[in-house]
Design a protein around this motif. Structure first.
Motif, mmCIF file in Angstrom:
data_model
loop_
_atom_site.group_PDB
_atom_site.id
_atom_site.type_symbol
_atom_site.label_atom_id
_atom_site.label_comp_id
_atom_site.label_asym_id
_atom_site.label_seq_id
_atom_site.Cartn_x
_atom_site.Cartn_y
_atom_site.Cartn_z
ATOM 1 N N ALA A 95 1.061 7.419 2.306
ATOM 2 C CA ALA A 95 2.299 7.075 1.610
ATOM 3 C C ALA A 95 3.171 8.286 1.291
ATOM 4 C CB ALA A 95 1.972 6.313 0.322
ATOM 5 N N LYS A 96 2.547 9.417 0.988
ATOM 6 C CA LYS A 96 3.315 10.590 0.568
ATOM 7 C C LYS A 96 3.596 11.560 1.709
ATOM 8 C CE LYS A 96 1.610 10.345 -4.183
ATOM 9 N NZ LYS A 96 0.926 11.057 -5.290
ATOM 10 N N GLN A 97 3.216 11.196 2.914
ATOM 11 C CA GLN A 97 3.470 12.048 4.064
ATOM 12 C C GLN A 97 4.793 11.711 4.720
ATOM 13 O OE1 GLN A 97 0.252 12.177 6.880
ATOM 14 N NE2 GLN A 97 -1.324 12.454 5.327
ATOM 15 N N SER A 98 5.260 12.635 5.545
ATOM 16 C CA SER A 98 6.456 12.370 6.326
ATOM 17 C C SER A 98 6.172 11.221 7.293
ATOM 18 C CB SER A 98 6.847 13.626 7.110
ATOM 19 O OG SER A 98 7.939 13.374 7.961
ATOM 20 N N HIS A 99 7.092 10.281 7.393
ATOM 21 C CA HIS A 99 6.902 9.074 8.208
ATOM 22 C C HIS A 99 5.635 8.335 7.778
ATOM 23 C CE1 HIS A 99 10.093 10.547 10.785
ATOM 24 N NE2 HIS A 99 9.440 11.674 10.995
ATOM 25 N N GLY A 100 5.392 8.314 6.475
ATOM 26 C CA GLY A 100 4.165 7.722 5.946
ATOM 27 C C GLY A 100 4.015 6.245 6.233
ATOM 28 N N LEU A 101 5.115 5.509 6.201
ATOM 29 C CA LEU A 101 5.031 4.073 6.469
ATOM 30 C C LEU A 101 4.603 3.818 7.902
ATOM 31 C CD1 LEU A 101 5.444 1.130 5.653
ATOM 32 C CD2 LEU A 101 7.875 1.367 6.249
ATOM 33 N N ALA A 132 0.824 -1.205 0.000
ATOM 34 C CA ALA A 132 0.000 0.000 0.000
ATOM 35 C C ALA A 132 0.860 1.258 0.000
ATOM 36 C CB ALA A 132 -0.923 -0.010 1.217
ATOM 37 N N ASN A 133 1.948 1.222 0.737
ATOM 38 C CA ASN A 133 2.847 2.366 0.804
ATOM 39 C C ASN A 133 3.545 2.609 -0.535
ATOM 40 O OD1 ASN A 133 5.957 3.278 1.615
ATOM 41 N ND2 ASN A 133 4.377 4.328 2.802
ATOM 42 N N TRP A 134 3.843 1.547 -1.243
ATOM 43 C CA TRP A 134 4.516 1.671 -2.537
ATOM 44 C C TRP A 134 3.569 2.084 -3.652
ATOM 45 C CZ3 TRP A 134 6.938 -3.870 -2.129
ATOM 46 C CH2 TRP A 134 7.981 -3.857 -1.177
ATOM 47 N N TYR A 135 2.408 1.427 -3.712
ATOM 48 C CA TYR A 135 1.562 1.523 -4.905
ATOM 49 C C TYR A 135 0.163 2.082 -4.669
ATOM 50 C CZ TYR A 135 5.297 -1.572 -6.470
ATOM 51 O OH TYR A 135 6.527 -2.108 -6.753
ATOM 52 N N GLY A 136 -0.141 2.527 -3.463
ATOM 53 C CA GLY A 136 -1.409 3.193 -3.218
ATOM 54 C C GLY A 136 -2.471 2.337 -2.546
ATOM 55 N N VAL A 137 -3.556 3.008 -2.174
ATOM 56 C CA VAL A 137 -4.627 2.375 -1.401
ATOM 57 C C VAL A 137 -5.299 1.243 -2.179
ATOM 58 C CG1 VAL A 137 -6.855 2.748 -0.280
ATOM 59 C CG2 VAL A 137 -5.057 4.467 -0.086
ATOM 60 N N GLY A 138 -5.641 1.499 -3.438
ATOM 61 C CA GLY A 138 -6.347 0.491 -4.219
ATOM 62 C C GLY A 138 -5.574 -0.804 -4.338
#
Length: 221
Positions: free
Chosen positions: A138-144, A88-94
């Motif tokens: 995913a695109k936020q700071s400390h997103g993972l 999800a972090n790499w390729y998005g929610v879907g």
């Protein structure tokens, strides 16, 4: 309706296993397909598709590495949820939701227990698909890290819902009535948060964090 698939003890018959395995294989490849359709680039390379497949496989393998297991289901594993969160972090929610959906089917095959169709949806399909919500950060700071925490909370919400709707009716007569309102939440989040804390500590280690960042760069190529 599901009599030919489910035994009297709530497990799967031979036909049930065959149908579930076929469904799992189909959903696995659907997850990979949608990874290409729903990514930010709209199309994934062969390498990126392999990353999705390997992450799902690692999630399934590590789900067998149980640190401890609770008597009524649920266990603390060796970071198995993290691999779906990484997708999800790499390729998005879907893509994350589809990967979690396929992973839920694999979990159902691994250790099935059936009370009703909706209970299966809560405990296997929706709970693991909810891990894909990690992609929102995913695109936020400390997103993972943020995504992982939200994914754990979301998964626990569906397990707790299943507990309220189905599992509480199986509690013994001497079960304290005062705990009825909170028991599904306490039970399910006890093992999820335990695994979550372990995983957060691991991914917060500088060397591990740096390695995951490098892996993400490679996964997005």
């Amino acid at each position: 309706m599901f009599g030919f698939m489910v035994t009297a003890d709530g497990g799967l018959t031979t036909a049930g296993y065959v149908i579930t395995i076929i469904a799992g294989i189909i959903l696995f490849f659907l997850a990979i397909y949608f990874a290409g359709k729903n990514s930010d680039k709209k199309k994934l390379t062969t390498r990126q598709l392999v990353f999705c497949a390997v992450a799902i496989a690692l999630a399934f393998i590590t789900s067998y590495l149980k640190i401890f297991k609770l008597p009524w289901g649920g266990s603390v594993t060796l970071c198995s949820m993290l691999f779906i969160v990484l997708i999800a972090n790499w390729y998005g929610v879907g893509t994350g939701i589809m990967a979690g959906f396929a992973y839920g089917i694999l979990q159902f095959i691994q250790e099935p227990y059936i009370l009703s169709f909706f209970q299966v949806c809560c405990d296997y399909i929706l709970a693991f698909a909810a891990l894909g919500l990690a992609g929102l950060f995913a695109k936020q700071s400390h997103g993972l890290l943020k995504g992982y925490i939200i994914a754990v909370i979301a998964r626990g919400a569906f397990h707790s819902l299943g507990g309220y709707l189905y599992w509480m009716s199986y509690m013994p007569d001497n079960f304290p009535k005062s705990l009825t309102a909170v028991y599904p939440i306490l039970y399910n989040y006890s093992y999820l948060l335990a695994e979550g804390i372990i995983t957060v500590i691991i991914i917060s280690i500088p060397a591990v964090s740096k390695a995951l960042t490098q892996i993400k760069r490679t996964a997005l190529q």
